[in-house]
Write a protein that holds these residues in place. Structure first.
Motif, PDB file in Angstrom:
ATOM      1  N   LEU A   1      35.998  14.459 -14.288  1.00 28.96           N
ATOM      2  CA  LEU A   1      36.124  15.881 -15.158  1.00 28.96           C
ATOM      3  C   LEU A   1      35.229  15.162 -16.324  1.00 28.96           C
ATOM      4  N   GLU A   2      34.516  14.162 -16.526  1.00 29.08           N
ATOM      5  CA  GLU A   2      33.408  13.579 -17.564  1.00 29.08           C
ATOM      6  C   GLU A   2      31.981  14.142 -17.540  1.00 29.08           C
ATOM      7  N   ALA A   3      32.134  14.980 -15.678  1.00 22.88           N
ATOM      8  CA  ALA A   3      30.713  15.921 -15.531  1.00 22.88           C
ATOM      9  C   ALA A   3      31.237  17.001 -15.703  1.00 22.88           C
ATOM     10  N   SER A   4      32.566  17.386 -15.934  1.00 20.87           N
ATOM     11  CA  SER A   4      32.490  18.913 -16.115  1.00 20.87           C
ATOM     12  C   SER A   4      32.672  18.771 -17.677  1.00 20.87           C
ATOM     13  N   VAL A   5      33.020  18.149 -18.508  1.00 19.43           N
ATOM     14  CA  VAL A   5      33.090  18.228 -19.341  1.00 19.43           C
ATOM     15  C   VAL A   5      31.505  17.904 -20.526  1.00 19.43           C
ATOM     16  N   LEU A   6      30.887  17.397 -18.895  1.00 21.59           N
ATOM     17  CA  LEU A   6      29.678  17.399 -19.891  1.00 21.59           C
ATOM     18  C   LEU A   6      28.270  18.557 -19.565  1.00 21.59           C
ATOM     19  N   ALA A   7      28.673  18.558 -17.921  1.00 27.48           N
ATOM     20  CA  ALA A   7      27.996  20.472 -18.333  1.00 27.48           C
ATOM     21  C   ALA A   7      28.155  21.007 -19.212  1.00 27.48           C
ATOM     22  N   ALA A   8      29.786  21.406 -19.024  1.00 28.54           N
ATOM     23  CA  ALA A   8      30.168  22.402 -20.348  1.00 28.54           C
ATOM     24  C   ALA A   8      29.377  21.887 -21.771  1.00 28.54           C
ATOM     25  N   LEU A   9      29.169  21.223 -22.239  1.00 24.13           N
ATOM     26  CA  LEU A   9      28.387  20.857 -23.135  1.00 24.13           C
ATOM     27  C   LEU A   9      27.213  20.784 -22.972  1.00 24.13           C
ATOM     28  N   TRP A  10      25.711  20.390 -21.765  1.00 20.03           N
ATOM     29  CA  TRP A  10      24.947  20.696 -21.621  1.00 20.03           C
ATOM     30  C   TRP A  10      24.469  22.574 -21.646  1.00 20.03           C
ATOM     31  N   ALA A  11      25.906  23.417 -20.987  1.00 15.93           N
ATOM     32  CA  ALA A  11      25.538  24.712 -20.767  1.00 15.93           C
ATOM     33  C   ALA A  11      25.588  25.469 -22.401  1.00 15.93           C
ATOM     34  N   ALA A  12      26.272  25.390 -23.219  1.00 16.12           N
ATOM     35  CA  ALA A  12      26.720  25.080 -24.731  1.00 16.12           C
ATOM     36  C   ALA A  12      25.394  25.333 -25.462  1.00 16.12           C
ATOM     37  N   ARG A  13      25.289  26.340 -26.418  1.00 14.89           N
ATOM     38  CA  ARG A  13      24.190  26.302 -27.111  1.00 14.89           C
ATOM     39  C   ARG A  13      24.513  26.113 -28.900  1.00 14.89           C
ATOM     40  N   GLY A  14      24.781  24.917 -28.680  1.00 16.11           N
ATOM     41  CA  GLY A  14      25.168  23.821 -29.924  1.00 16.11           C
ATOM     42  C   GLY A  14      26.906  23.393 -29.706  1.00 16.11           C
ATOM     43  N   PRO A  15      26.920  22.381 -30.411  1.00  7.40           N
ATOM     44  CA  PRO A  15      28.299  22.110 -30.822  1.00  7.40           C
ATOM     45  C   PRO A  15      29.196  22.990 -30.549  1.00  7.40           C
ATOM     46  N   ARG A  16      30.063  22.401 -29.765  1.00 10.52           N
ATOM     47  CA  ARG A  16      31.785  22.925 -29.226  1.00 10.52           C
ATOM     48  C   ARG A  16      32.355  21.924 -29.784  1.00 10.52           C
ATOM     49  N   SER A  17      34.302  22.634 -30.120  1.00  8.48           N
ATOM     50  CA  SER A  17      35.257  22.556 -30.585  1.00  8.48           C
ATOM     51  C   SER A  17      36.043  21.866 -29.402  1.00  8.48           C
TER      52      SER A  17
END
Length: 123
Positions: free
Chosen positions: A14-30
């Motif tokens: 689950l942590e890996a999924s969260v990190l992957a989502a943040l790395w793929a984002a183009r900026g900070p995410r809620s």
């Protein structure tokens, strides 16, 4: 940690999924944006817990934004791997032995790359 169906999932996955989502984002995410970006169907509180744990580990950080916080990775995936390698090295009393054993296990291509880097070849 469980998903909405009550199925227990490994925290690392689950942590890996969260990190992957943040790395793929183009900026900070809620937290809500992170929740929408991961493949698992997780409860809001589970995502909040994952974000808090990752922040405690120093892997992500947050800043105020909107009605809550916006989360962002502190470093990229390669930086995180390097940090883990340093942490493992720091946990052993004989760094020389650990480094020697690490080098012994390298493929010839990895050994050549390491030599190039040590000689100032950069990334």
């Amino acid at each position: 940690m469980t998903d909405k169906t009550g199925e227990r999932r490994p925290a690392g996955e689950l942590e890996a999924s969260v990190l992957a989502a943040l790395w793929a984002a183009r900026g900070p995410r809620s937290a809500a944006q992170v929740r929408d970006a991961i493949p698992q169907d997780l409860a809001r509180t589970t995502v909040a817990t994952l974000l808090a744990r990752l922040q405690e580990k120093g892997v992500i950080d947050r800043r105020p934004g909107g009605r809550g916080f916006l989360y962002f990775p502190v470093e990229d995936a390669h930086g995180l791997t390097a940090r883990r390698m340093h942490r493992e090295l720091d946990q052993d009393g004989d760094r020389g032995v650990v480094l020697a054993r690490f080098v012994e296990g390298l493929s010839s291509d990895d050994e050549a790359e390491l030599r190039r880097l040590l000689e100032g070849g950069g990334q």
